[in-house]
Design a protein around this motif. Structure first.
Motif, short mmCIF file in Angstrom:
data_model
loop_
_atom_site.label_atom_id
_atom_site.label_comp_id
_atom_site.label_asym_id
_atom_site.label_seq_id
_atom_site.Cartn_x
_atom_site.Cartn_y
_atom_site.Cartn_z
N SER B 52 -1.62 -4.74 -13.03
CA SER B 52 -2.82 -5.30 -12.25
C SER B 52 -1.79 -6.36 -10.94
O SER B 52 -1.95 -7.61 -11.58
CB SER B 52 -3.46 -5.08 -12.31
N GLY B 53 -1.80 -6.76 -10.17
CA GLY B 53 -1.92 -7.57 -9.16
C GLY B 53 -0.23 -9.07 -9.03
O GLY B 53 -0.24 -9.77 -8.62
N ILE B 54 0.53 -8.66 -9.92
CA ILE B 54 1.35 -9.16 -10.08
C ILE B 54 2.88 -8.59 -9.39
O ILE B 54 3.40 -7.44 -9.69
CB ILE B 54 1.62 -9.11 -12.08
N GLU B 55 3.04 -9.50 -8.35
CA GLU B 55 4.52 -8.95 -8.16
C GLU B 55 5.68 -9.09 -8.09
O GLU B 55 5.95 -10.20 -8.76
CB GLU B 55 4.12 -9.93 -6.13
N LYS B 56 6.55 -8.31 -7.70
CA LYS B 56 7.77 -8.20 -8.36
C LYS B 56 8.60 -8.46 -7.30
O LYS B 56 8.47 -7.10 -6.27
CB LYS B 56 8.15 -7.07 -9.35
N LYS B 57 9.59 -8.87 -6.83
CA LYS B 57 10.55 -9.39 -5.64
C LYS B 57 12.00 -8.94 -6.54
O LYS B 57 11.86 -9.50 -7.65
CB LYS B 57 9.89 -10.85 -5.23
N SER B 58 12.41 -9.03 -5.61
CA SER B 58 14.08 -8.91 -5.10
C SER B 58 14.36 -8.73 -3.82
O SER B 58 14.88 -7.75 -3.43
CB SER B 58 14.34 -7.48 -6.25
N GLY B 59 15.02 -9.94 -3.76
CA GLY B 59 15.22 -10.01 -2.40
C GLY B 59 14.70 -9.74 -1.40
O GLY B 59 12.80 -10.57 -1.42
N ARG B 60 14.33 -9.04 -0.57
CA ARG B 60 14.04 -8.33 0.20
C ARG B 60 12.48 -6.94 0.20
O ARG B 60 11.95 -7.10 0.73
CB ARG B 60 14.77 -7.83 1.76
#
Lengths: 115, 113
Positions: B52-60
């Motif tokens: 929970s609560g951990i943002e995953k990012k890949s580019g946009r």
């Protein structure tokens, strides 16, 4: 390292015939999943297999559908006495034995058309 | 019964817009939440979320999971026409010894120039 291979890509059958769809998982993967996708709908779980074992077939229709994943060779989804409602895309996915959190790799799908 | 519900069912935006796709789930012994992008053929993997609560990012693209509210969102910023696809959310769970990945019906995103 080839991805998940499905064949045939397209299959046309008349009502009452049998359809056999094959899936070879990625190298090193021993878990196979079959999903059905109707036009404009999401992926519906059908069955989950490991080598020589059906683990969960709760999404499989009780009649005419069967699946296997033998010790050697691809997984096969078999549909007997096909009806028009069986027309759909059937996707196979595979995952590694130890990867319990689940990334699945999908094949290109087999599109079944029943005339 | 295990289920995954996605909203909206479809979305039409212009290039440059930001979109948020929603996914709620009820799955026995939930283990992870997965997002896939499906264009004309095989779904391709985007994200897997387990905490929970951990943002995953890949580019946009970015995604976050709320295990208390049984909810996940997928954000796409500065959308491009190549983002047009169906976005599928899947929840992995099932009784011990199984790995059942249940998908929602998907959100169809269309991005116009």
């Amino acid at each position: 390292n080839a991805g998940v291979m499905q064949n045939p890509r397209h299959l046309v059958r008349r009502r009452g015939q049998e359809a056999r769809l094959r899936c070879s998982p990625m190298k090193g993967h021993s878990h196979v999943y079959w999903y059905r996708q109707l036009p404009e709908e999401g992926l519906k779980f059908m069955v989950y297999l490991q080598k020589e074992n059906i683990i969960d077939e709760s999404g499989m229709p009780k009649e005419r559908f069967s699946a296997e994943f033998p010790k050697e060779g691809p997984s096969i989804l078999r549909i007997q006495q096909v009806v028009r409602g069986d027309s759909a895309a059937y996707f196979c996915a595979s995952s590694r034995l130890q990867k319990r959190t689940g990334e699945l790799f999908f094949g290109e799908g087999s599109r079944l058309t029943v005339l | 019964e295990d289920k995954v519900v996605q909203s909206p069912l479809s979305l039409v935006v212009h290039e440059g817009d930001t979109v948020t796709l929603n996914c709620s789930y009820e799955v026995t012994n939930f283990r992870s939440l997965l997002w896939y992008k499906q264009e004309k053929k095989a779904p391709t993997f985007l994200f897997m979320l387990t905490s929970s609560g951990i943002e995953k990012k890949s580019g946009r693209l970015s995604s976050i999971l709320d295990k208390k509210e049984l909810f996940s969102i997928l954000n796409i910023t500065a959308t491009q026409t190549g983002d047009s696809a169906v976005y599928l959310c899947g929840a992995l769970g099932g009784v011990i010894g199984t790995d059942k990945l249940i998908f929602g019906t998907g959100t169809r995103l269309q991005v116009f120039p």
